[in-house]
Design an enzyme around this catalytic site. Structure first.
Site, PDB file in Angstrom:
ATOM      1  N   HIS A 198      24.816  72.187  39.615  1.00  0.00           N
ATOM      2  CA  HIS A 198      23.713  72.090  40.582  1.00  0.00           C
ATOM      3  C   HIS A 198      22.670  71.072  40.174  1.00  0.00           C
ATOM      4  O   HIS A 198      22.038  70.443  41.016  1.00  0.00           O
ATOM      5  CB  HIS A 198      23.130  73.476  40.836  1.00  0.00           C
ATOM      6  CG  HIS A 198      24.056  74.295  41.661  1.00  0.00           C
ATOM      7  ND1 HIS A 198      24.990  75.117  41.093  1.00  0.00           N
ATOM      8  CD2 HIS A 198      24.268  74.320  42.992  1.00  0.00           C
ATOM      9  CE1 HIS A 198      25.724  75.661  42.053  1.00  0.00           C
ATOM     10  NE2 HIS A 198      25.307  75.201  43.209  1.00  0.00           N
ATOM     11  N   ARG A 305      20.394  75.425  50.593  1.00  0.00           N
ATOM     12  CA  ARG A 305      20.593  76.293  49.423  1.00  0.00           C
ATOM     13  C   ARG A 305      19.247  76.956  49.151  1.00  0.00           C
ATOM     14  O   ARG A 305      18.329  76.310  48.668  1.00  0.00           O
ATOM     15  CB  ARG A 305      21.005  75.473  48.200  1.00  0.00           C
ATOM     16  CG  ARG A 305      22.414  74.919  48.232  1.00  0.00           C
ATOM     17  CD  ARG A 305      22.718  74.205  46.924  1.00  0.00           C
ATOM     18  NE  ARG A 305      24.114  73.887  46.741  1.00  0.00           N
ATOM     19  CZ  ARG A 305      24.677  72.706  47.013  1.00  0.00           C
ATOM     20  NH1 ARG A 305      23.949  71.716  47.505  1.00  0.00           N
ATOM     21  NH2 ARG A 305      25.962  72.503  46.805  1.00  0.00           N
ATOM     22  N   ARG A 341      21.698  79.241  54.148  1.00  0.00           N
ATOM     23  CA  ARG A 341      22.617  80.076  53.368  1.00  0.00           C
ATOM     24  C   ARG A 341      21.808  81.128  52.630  1.00  0.00           C
ATOM     25  O   ARG A 341      20.806  80.819  51.978  1.00  0.00           O
ATOM     26  CB  ARG A 341      23.389  79.218  52.380  1.00  0.00           C
ATOM     27  CG  ARG A 341      24.368  80.051  51.571  1.00  0.00           C
ATOM     28  CD  ARG A 341      25.202  79.214  50.656  1.00  0.00           C
ATOM     29  NE  ARG A 341      24.429  78.745  49.508  1.00  0.00           N
ATOM     30  CZ  ARG A 341      24.942  77.982  48.544  1.00  0.00           C
ATOM     31  NH1 ARG A 341      26.190  77.587  48.625  1.00  0.00           N
ATOM     32  NH2 ARG A 341      24.217  77.608  47.528  1.00  0.00           N
ATOM     33  N   GLU A 441      34.881  79.875  49.954  1.00  0.00           N
ATOM     34  CA  GLU A 441      34.851  79.219  48.652  1.00  0.00           C
ATOM     35  C   GLU A 441      35.586  80.028  47.591  1.00  0.00           C
ATOM     36  O   GLU A 441      35.570  79.691  46.432  1.00  0.00           O
ATOM     37  CB  GLU A 441      33.410  78.896  48.233  1.00  0.00           C
ATOM     38  CG  GLU A 441      32.434  80.029  48.363  1.00  0.00           C
ATOM     39  CD  GLU A 441      30.986  79.614  48.064  1.00  0.00           C
ATOM     40  OE1 GLU A 441      30.758  78.534  47.536  1.00  0.00           O
ATOM     41  OE2 GLU A 441      30.088  80.429  48.373  1.00  0.00           O
ATOM     42  N   ASN A 464      33.149  73.019  46.151  1.00  0.00           N
ATOM     43  CA  ASN A 464      32.773  73.050  44.724  1.00  0.00           C
ATOM     44  C   ASN A 464      33.331  74.297  44.048  1.00  0.00           C
ATOM     45  O   ASN A 464      33.932  74.234  42.983  1.00  0.00           O
ATOM     46  CB  ASN A 464      31.249  73.049  44.561  1.00  0.00           C
ATOM     47  CG  ASN A 464      30.608  71.836  45.191  1.00  0.00           C
ATOM     48  OD1 ASN A 464      31.274  70.834  45.395  1.00  0.00           O
ATOM     49  ND2 ASN A 464      29.328  71.922  45.501  1.00  0.00           N
ATOM     50  N   ASP A 465      33.088  75.426  44.688  1.00  0.00           N
ATOM     51  CA  ASP A 465      33.603  76.672  44.111  1.00  0.00           C
ATOM     52  C   ASP A 465      35.070  76.864  44.425  1.00  0.00           C
ATOM     53  O   ASP A 465      35.832  77.343  43.591  1.00  0.00           O
ATOM     54  CB  ASP A 465      32.791  77.867  44.631  1.00  0.00           C
ATOM     55  CG  ASP A 465      31.485  78.002  43.869  1.00  0.00           C
ATOM     56  OD1 ASP A 465      31.526  77.905  42.631  1.00  0.00           O
ATOM     57  OD2 ASP A 465      30.431  78.178  44.502  1.00  0.00           O
ATOM     58  N   CYS A 512      31.060  71.749  53.181  1.00  0.00           N
ATOM     59  CA  CYS A 512      29.742  71.439  52.612  1.00  0.00           C
ATOM     60  C   CYS A 512      29.748  71.208  51.106  1.00  0.00           C
ATOM     61  O   CYS A 512      28.716  70.973  50.516  1.00  0.00           O
ATOM     62  CB  CYS A 512      28.730  72.528  52.971  1.00  0.00           C
ATOM     63  SG  CYS A 512      29.095  74.104  52.223  1.00  0.00           S
TER      64      CYS A 512
HETATM   65  C1  PEP Z   1      30.250  74.997  47.167  1.00  0.00           C
HETATM   66  O1  PEP Z   1      30.618  75.862  46.372  1.00  0.00           O
HETATM   67  O2  PEP Z   1      30.988  74.059  47.550  1.00  0.00           O
HETATM   68  C2  PEP Z   1      28.890  75.014  47.707  1.00  0.00           C
HETATM   69  C3  PEP Z   1      28.502  74.189  48.651  1.00  0.00           C
HETATM   70  O3  PEP Z   1      28.026  75.906  47.159  1.00  0.00           O
HETATM   71  P1  PEP Z   1      27.271  75.660  45.747  1.00  0.00           P
HETATM   72  O4  PEP Z   1      27.604  74.252  45.286  1.00  0.00           O
HETATM   73  O5  PEP Z   1      25.827  75.849  46.001  1.00  0.00           O
HETATM   74  O6  PEP Z   1      27.880  76.698  44.900  1.00  0.00           O
HETATM   75 MG    MG Z   2      29.409  77.645  46.140  1.00  0.00          MG
END
Ligand code: PEP
Ligand code: MG
Length: 589
Positions: A198, A305, A341, A441, A464-465, A512
């Site tokens: 992050h 976020r 979110r 995710e 990302n997750d 996203c």
């Molecule tokens: C993700 O996991 O892709 C996402 C957008 O959430 P974060 O990066 O805040 O975990």
């Molecule tokens: Mg995420």
């Protein structure tokens, strides 16, 4: 300036935020400190105690200065944490016990102070009382600061920098990253980290060049060394030569010209060559980011976020405080939508938090996001009420993070309905038809996406997750960064499956995660049928430019071909070739 007597050294890391910066380094040491232990001659004990008292005074001054800085920049609420730090610093039991231990053991004061403080931390962490647990975080922070000062390390707060600097650190926590904005940081280099941590996402949104995953850069550098950060290719050049500085000066100019080409038409729609307009949204961490989204051509916010609202300060924000932040965002992007979110604390977003004081073995697979919210319905409902209230001011959509089962989605919707009822009872205005979305995710959610579709209006794929869980690759572990592959067939097939399921069930499906902000993958995602993408505001102009050079029909053909490929390398080469065809002209030098 670079020291001409020293040789230029190039260190390869992971390119995390594009751009070039050069300047003097400020090294921040964060990980567990190595505390020396040595014996003192009896005659040195009074001097050791005097050194301790002097350091207490210096640390006090330091905390007071920080308090004033933070109060001016962020407000009184945020500055309160330092009052708690002062109380810990001046705690007489902690001071007296340390002095007694120096006298009794004849050991150096760093060692004694750290032992006494650790006893307090251990005792606090064993207690049930939440308030006491919060104090443990304060003791940890103050101890770290005192020990740095006793050991003669340079200051470790970004606000303490008085001139523009490149920060070198073991890692950048999200709370450090929150300080980047108003600081004099012009570049970031870290031992650990990955493109999707992050803090790095935040550096990218602030256009601060960053290179991560350098393993031991904090050992190689010391404060005041001169370095160049190449955030395009992931290089750190220690003591760059005149020739290198010149070459990078040219590259910087060239990239600026290209960026100007992107920026020129950023407010125009992303209409493909065969006439389809593709929506491109921006990701934000708070209302202050909305302007960046709008000036760079975002057509709304696809991911707000909300964690940042909860990570500063020393308590959960109230419904009213949250409502104001959500409303400001909604009003700033009118008439476009804002996807808010719900709280996604946990994972790498726990550091310095007043609530998450207990360390977890596996934070990314632990007490995170919707799991925390369903366990704390009051905190969750307070946030939902605040979001619903903001829906009276524009196009608001609610999205739940880390959904892993239909039951969780149903339970979240139940609490949402209770929040609605409470507002009706209070006769507070809100939009009764706020669309509800589930993030996809977790692989389990992707597999049951047909079932989830029955209980929500849209999906947003959080790559990302999703990638870290699909491939079992920790998204912030630099040692396995090479295994974190958006171009893995499992990732592509999963996204394809979710998009197809969404279409079948008539729910919208956006993307996203950071994969959507990488121009190489954008044609594939739209080609597979994504309804929209949401990206860091600094990527918006480039992506919209690229989409204007593309035919959707070609992207669909690309996707049909790529979903059948089995080799990540071949997938990557196919996508890069497609991208080069669209954008090659611009980068021909
Ligand atoms: C993700 O996991 O892709 C996402 C957008 O959430 P974060 O990066 O805040 O975990
Ligand atoms: Mg995420």
């Amino acid at each position: 300036m670079a020291d001409r007597r020293k040789k230029e050294v190039v260190v390869q890391g992971v390119a995390a935020s594009p751009g070039v910066a050069h300047g003097e380094v400020f090294v921040i040491h964060q990980r567990d400190l190595e505390i020396p232990r040595y014996d003192l001659a009896v005659s040195h004990i009074p001097g050791e105690i005097a050194r301790f008292e002097q350091t207490l005074l210096e640390t006090r001054k330091e905390i007071m200065t920080l308090r004033t800085e933070v109060a001016t920049r962020l407000g009184e609420g945020e500055a309160k944490i330092f009052d708690a730090h002062l109380m810990v610093l001046e705690d007489t039991a902690l001071i007296e016990e340390t002095i007694s231990q120096v006298e009794a053991t004849k050991n150096n004061v760093e060692h004694c102070y750290s032992e006494v403080a650790q006893r307090y931390i251990d005792a606090f962490s064993a207690m049930e009382d939440e308030y006491i647990k919060e104090r443990m975080t304060d003791v940890r922070d103050v101890t770290r600061r005192m020990l740095h000062n006793l050991l003669g390390h340079q200051g470790e707060n970004l606000y303490e920098m008085t001139s523009e600097r490149i920060v070198a650190s073991e890692d950048v926590s999200p709370s450090d990253a929150a300080q980047l904005e108003d600081s004099k940081v012009i570049g970031v280099v870290t031992d650990a980290g990955s493109r999707t941590s992050h803090a790095v996402i935040m550096a990218r949104s602030l256009r601060i060049p960053a290179v991560v995953g350098l393993h031991d850069i904090t050992r190689r550098l010391k404060t005041d060394d001169y370095v160049l950060v190449d955030g395009y290719d992931g290089l750190v050049i220690i003591n760059p030569s005149e020739k290198t500085l010149f070459r990078y000066g040219e590259l910087k100019k060239e990239r600026l010209n290209i960026q100007r080409t992107f920026d020129k038409d950023s407010l125009l729609p992303a209409k493909t060559k065969d006439g389809t307009t593709l929506p491109v949204f921006g990701n934000i961490g708070g209302p202050e980011d909305c302007e960046g989204v709008m000036v760079n051509g975002g057509e709304g916010v696809g991911l707000f976020r909300t964690e940042a609202l909860f990570m500063s300060g020393d308590r959960f924000p109230t419904e009213e405080e949250q409502f104001q932040a959500y409303r400001r965002s909604v009003e700033a992007v009118q008439p476009h939508p804002v996807v808010i979110r719900t709280l996604d604390l946990g994972g790498d977003k726990t550091v310095n938090s007043y609530y998450f004081t207990e360390e977890e073995e596996n934070p990314f697979m632990g007490f995170r996001a919707i799991r925390f919210c369903l366990d704390h319905p009051d905190v969750f409902k307070e946030q939902l009420r605040a979001i619903l209230r903001a829906s009276a001011y524009g196009d608001v959509r609610i999205m739940y993070p880390m959904i892993s089962s239909v039951q969780e989605l149903i339970q979240a919707n139940k609490i949402l309905e209770e929040a609605r009822q409470e507002l009706r009872d209070r006769q507070v205005a809100f939009d009764e038809n706020t669309p509800i979305g589930s993030m996809i995710e977790i692989p389990g959610a992707a597999i049951v996406s047909d079932l989830l579709a029955e209980h929500c209006d849209f999906f947003s794929i959080g790559t990302n997750d999703l990638i870290q869980y699909l491939l079992a690759v920790d998204r912030v572990n630099d040692r396995i960064a090479h295994l974190y592959m958006p171009n893995h067939p499992a990732v592509i097939r999963t996204i394809d499956h979710v998009i197809k399921t969404a279409k079948k069930h008539d729910v919208e499906v956006g993307i996203c995660g950071e994969m959507a902000a990488d121009p190489i993958y954008v044609p594939l995602l739209y080609g597979m049928g994504a309804t929209d993408i949401s990206v860091t505001s600094t990527s918006l102009a480039e992506i919209k430019y690229m989409l204007r050079q593309m035919k959707l029909k070609d992207a669909q053909e690309l996707a049909a071909k790529v979903v059948k490929l089995s080799d990540p390398e071949e997938i990557y080469m196919t996508l890069t070739a497609f991208y080069a065809k669209l954008m090659g002209e611009l980068f021909k030098n």
